[in-house]
Scaffold this motif. Structure first.
Motif, PDB file in Angstrom:
ATOM      1  N   ILE A  22     -18.873 -59.629 -14.733  1.00 22.01           N
ATOM      2  CA  ILE A  22     -19.588 -60.286 -15.932  1.00 22.01           C
ATOM      3  C   ILE A  22     -18.723 -61.555 -16.441  1.00 22.01           C
ATOM      4  N   LEU A  23     -19.058 -62.677 -16.315  1.00 17.32           N
ATOM      5  CA  LEU A  23     -18.498 -63.815 -16.890  1.00 17.32           C
ATOM      6  C   LEU A  23     -19.094 -64.360 -18.075  1.00 17.32           C
ATOM      7  N   LYS A  24     -20.498 -64.229 -18.293  1.00 20.34           N
ATOM      8  CA  LYS A  24     -21.038 -64.658 -19.604  1.00 20.34           C
ATOM      9  C   LYS A  24     -21.725 -63.289 -20.106  1.00 20.34           C
ATOM     10  N   PRO A  25     -21.824 -63.270 -21.429  1.00 21.92           N
ATOM     11  CA  PRO A  25     -22.389 -62.003 -22.060  1.00 21.92           C
ATOM     12  C   PRO A  25     -23.727 -61.982 -21.595  1.00 21.92           C
ATOM     13  N   THR A  26     -24.365 -63.030 -20.986  1.00 18.65           N
ATOM     14  CA  THR A  26     -25.760 -62.868 -20.555  1.00 18.65           C
ATOM     15  C   THR A  26     -26.007 -62.473 -19.017  1.00 18.65           C
ATOM     16  N   ASP A  27     -24.968 -62.187 -18.497  1.00 19.54           N
ATOM     17  CA  ASP A  27     -25.005 -61.904 -16.688  1.00 19.54           C
ATOM     18  C   ASP A  27     -25.214 -60.509 -16.661  1.00 19.54           C
ATOM     19  N   ALA A  28     -25.876 -60.205 -15.524  1.00 20.79           N
ATOM     20  CA  ALA A  28     -25.765 -58.716 -15.114  1.00 20.79           C
ATOM     21  C   ALA A  28     -25.336 -58.562 -13.751  1.00 20.79           C
ATOM     22  N   ILE A  29     -24.657 -57.432 -13.198  1.00 26.41           N
ATOM     23  CA  ILE A  29     -24.176 -57.368 -11.903  1.00 26.41           C
ATOM     24  C   ILE A  29     -25.098 -56.398 -11.126  1.00 26.41           C
ATOM     25  N   ILE A  30     -25.724 -56.792 -10.148  1.00 27.74           N
ATOM     26  CA  ILE A  30     -26.578 -55.996  -9.376  1.00 27.74           C
ATOM     27  C   ILE A  30     -26.094 -55.506  -8.003  1.00 27.74           C
ATOM     28  N   LYS A  31     -26.407 -54.441  -7.673  1.00 29.47           N
ATOM     29  CA  LYS A  31     -26.040 -53.875  -6.356  1.00 29.47           C
ATOM     30  C   LYS A  31     -27.445 -54.118  -5.417  1.00 29.47           C
ATOM     31  N   LEU A  32     -26.920 -54.913  -4.207  1.00 25.81           N
ATOM     32  CA  LEU A  32     -28.345 -55.411  -3.606  1.00 25.81           C
ATOM     33  C   LEU A  32     -28.839 -54.232  -2.621  1.00 25.81           C
ATOM     34  N   ALA A  33     -30.144 -54.102  -2.909  1.00 31.55           N
ATOM     35  CA  ALA A  33     -30.735 -53.095  -1.911  1.00 31.55           C
ATOM     36  C   ALA A  33     -31.080 -53.851  -0.320  1.00 31.55           C
ATOM     37  N   ALA A  34     -30.936 -55.047  -0.338  1.00 30.30           N
ATOM     38  CA  ALA A  34     -31.201 -55.750   0.827  1.00 30.30           C
ATOM     39  C   ALA A  34     -31.131 -57.217   0.475  1.00 30.30           C
ATOM     40  N   THR A  35     -30.445 -58.241   1.531  1.00 39.23           N
ATOM     41  CA  THR A  35     -30.539 -59.282   1.357  1.00 39.23           C
ATOM     42  C   THR A  35     -31.097 -60.093   2.680  1.00 39.23           C
ATOM     43  N   CYS A  36     -30.954 -61.421   2.550  1.00 43.47           N
ATOM     44  CA  CYS A  36     -31.456 -62.190   3.770  1.00 43.47           C
ATOM     45  C   CYS A  36     -30.957 -63.526   3.911  1.00 43.47           C
ATOM     46  N   ILE A  37     -31.453 -64.169   5.023  1.00 43.96           N
ATOM     47  CA  ILE A  37     -30.872 -65.483   5.269  1.00 43.96           C
ATOM     48  C   ILE A  37     -32.175 -66.529   5.178  1.00 43.96           C
ATOM     49  N   CYS A  38     -31.864 -67.576   4.123  1.00 44.25           N
ATOM     50  CA  CYS A  38     -32.813 -68.320   3.967  1.00 44.25           C
ATOM     51  C   CYS A  38     -32.742 -69.654   5.028  1.00 44.25           C
ATOM     52  N   GLY A  39     -34.011 -70.250   5.148  1.00 42.50           N
ATOM     53  CA  GLY A  39     -34.361 -71.393   6.077  1.00 42.50           C
ATOM     54  C   GLY A  39     -33.439 -72.530   5.428  1.00 42.50           C
ATOM     55  N   SER A  40     -33.129 -72.516   4.079  1.00 42.12           N
ATOM     56  CA  SER A  40     -32.554 -73.549   3.644  1.00 42.12           C
ATOM     57  C   SER A  40     -30.962 -73.325   3.760  1.00 42.12           C
ATOM     58  N   ASP A  41     -30.578 -72.340   4.163  1.00 40.08           N
ATOM     59  CA  ASP A  41     -28.854 -72.003   4.155  1.00 40.08           C
ATOM     60  C   ASP A  41     -28.915 -72.620   5.641  1.00 40.08           C
ATOM     61  N   LEU A  42     -29.942 -73.066   6.526  1.00 36.46           N
ATOM     62  CA  LEU A  42     -29.627 -73.629   7.704  1.00 36.46           C
ATOM     63  C   LEU A  42     -29.226 -75.087   7.585  1.00 36.46           C
ATOM     64  N   TRP A  43     -29.616 -75.712   6.618  1.00 33.42           N
ATOM     65  CA  TRP A  43     -29.142 -77.193   6.382  1.00 33.42           C
ATOM     66  C   TRP A  43     -27.655 -77.417   6.247  1.00 33.42           C
ATOM     67  N   PRO A  44     -26.992 -76.737   5.657  1.00 29.76           N
ATOM     68  CA  PRO A  44     -25.443 -76.673   5.815  1.00 29.76           C
ATOM     69  C   PRO A  44     -24.764 -76.312   6.876  1.00 29.76           C
ATOM     70  N   TYR A  45     -25.426 -75.193   7.340  1.00 22.91           N
ATOM     71  CA  TYR A  45     -24.995 -74.434   8.775  1.00 22.91           C
ATOM     72  C   TYR A  45     -25.061 -75.282   9.835  1.00 22.91           C
ATOM     73  N   ARG A  46     -26.292 -76.240   9.730  1.00 28.58           N
ATOM     74  CA  ARG A  46     -26.330 -77.226  10.544  1.00 28.58           C
ATOM     75  C   ARG A  46     -25.589 -78.408  10.505  1.00 28.58           C
ATOM     76  N   GLY A  47     -24.737 -78.796   9.489  1.00 32.05           N
ATOM     77  CA  GLY A  47     -24.166 -79.825   9.200  1.00 32.05           C
ATOM     78  C   GLY A  47     -24.980 -80.977   8.722  1.00 32.05           C
ATOM     79  N   LEU A  48     -26.120 -80.560   8.258  1.00 35.59           N
ATOM     80  CA  LEU A  48     -27.158 -81.559   7.628  1.00 35.59           C
ATOM     81  C   LEU A  48     -26.723 -81.750   6.238  1.00 35.59           C
ATOM     82  N   GLN A  49     -26.127 -80.990   5.460  1.00 31.49           N
ATOM     83  CA  GLN A  49     -25.850 -81.092   4.169  1.00 31.49           C
ATOM     84  C   GLN A  49     -24.427 -80.915   4.115  1.00 31.49           C
TER      85      GLN A  49
END
Ligand SMILES: [Zn+2]
Length: 338
Positions: A22-49
């Motif tokens: 918690i960094l700010k009093p309005t934050d929450a910490i969650i335990k992820l049930a699952a997560t995933c990779i976004c198409g937008s993650d590919l822009w920096p991965y491909r060196g286009l960002q």
């Protein structure tokens, strides 16, 4: 804890990272049930960002609240929650107008490709379910967090209505969710632009009525041909390149609408072109928070199955393979088990 860190083009690592707190009093910490990779993650991965230093990746999430800051009032530890990639207070004027992704206090989520994540503005950002959902619904609930919320916004921004003729530019996960959204909104014809067999099949399953394999001017010509030279009432732009954006605008009829949600890379629009096109344009980062309650309800009542868009499931330790598979278009979208 271990998390996913991008060091530079093609260099993604699953390694020790600091546990979120918690960094700010309005934050929450969650335990992820699952997560995933976004198409937008590919822009920096491909060196286009550009990547300035190691970047803690991941902005799509659902899971269980483990801790909340002292100013968090409605969200409580133990609740199952889903939130958007853009955090919001849900009280400022932009939030009240339904544009939570432009919230005066907005932050963009990061660090969610890990076991735990910090969510700023927990009360405004997160939506809790009344009970812990069935395991088989997790992929669909995770999809709501970004990819479905974004496809839904594309259709909403393109003003899809019952009876509309809709064209969807882009057969990535967001485009496929745009097809699902247009179908739910009552579109009569949904033209999916895709040249990949597996993606065409999923588009048809989600409600596409026509497939157009041509791109650019040839793609526009095919749309015109199939709409008696008129053009589509609504076009969903789900790519973000200069070609796809022009294709989307040109495929709409005069007075028609374009919902553009592909993060633009090198898009340049000419003023005169826009003036004589005479079309409505609305886009940007999707205000997913506006749609969360409705979309969660559609998933929990099993009216939609957006989770089917995940055609690859990997343990999070193999996240690098997930990026590679999506980059090479071997996978539409990769779900990571935590
Ligand atoms: Zn706000």
């Amino acid at each position: 804890m271990q998390g996913t860190v991008l060091y530079g083009p093609g260099d993604i690592r699953f390694e020790d990272v600091a546990e979120p707190r918690i960094l700010k009093p309005t934050d929450a910490i969650i335990k992820l049930a699952a997560t995933c990779i976004c198409g937008s993650d590919l822009w920096p991965y491909r060196g286009l960002q550009p990547v300035d230093g190691p970047q803690h990746m991941g902005h799509e999430y659902c899971g269980t609240v483990v801790e909340v800051g002292r100013d968090v009032k409605t969200i409580k530890a133990g609740q199952f929650v889903i939130g958007s990639f853009a955090t919001s207070d849900n009280t400022c004027p932009h939030c009240k107008h339904g544009f939570q992704s432009s919230c005066e206090q907005r932050e963009f989520m990061s660090g969610a490709q890990a076991s735990y994540a910090r969510v700023p503005l927990a009360d405004g950002t997160l939506v809790a379910t009344t009970e812990v959902p069935a395991d088989d619904l997790l992929p669909s609930l995770l999809a709501v967090s970004d990819v479905l919320g974004t496809g839904w916004y594309a259709a909403n921004a393109a003003r899809v209505q019952p009876g509309s003729t809709v064209a969807v530019v882009g057969d990535g996960a967001v485009g496929l969710m745009g097809v699902l959204a247009a179908k739910q909104m009552g579109a009569e014809r949904i033209i999916a632009m895709s040249r990949h067999k597996a993606r065409q099949e999923l588009a048809l399953e989600y409600g596409a009525t026509d497939i157009v394999t041509e791109r650019g001017d040839a793609g526009v010509a095919r749309i015109k041909e199939t709409t008696k030279t008129v053009g589509a009432d609504a076009v969903l732009e789900c790519v973000g390149t200069n070609e796809s954006m022009h294709q989307a605008i040109n495929a709409a009829r005069p007075g028609g609408s374009i919902g553009f949600v592909g993060v633009p890379h090198g898009v340049e629009l000419n003023g005169e072109f826009l003036f004589f096109s005479q079309k409505n344009l609305l886009g940007g980062p999707a205000p997913v928070r506006r749609f969360l309650p409705h979309l969660i309800d559609l998933v929990l009542t099993r009216k939609i199955n957006p989770g089917k868009v995940f055609d690859q499931v990997l343990p999070i330790a193999d996240v690098a393979e997930g990026y590679k598979a999506m980059d090479e278009r071997r996978a539409i979208k990769t779900l990571l088990r935590v």
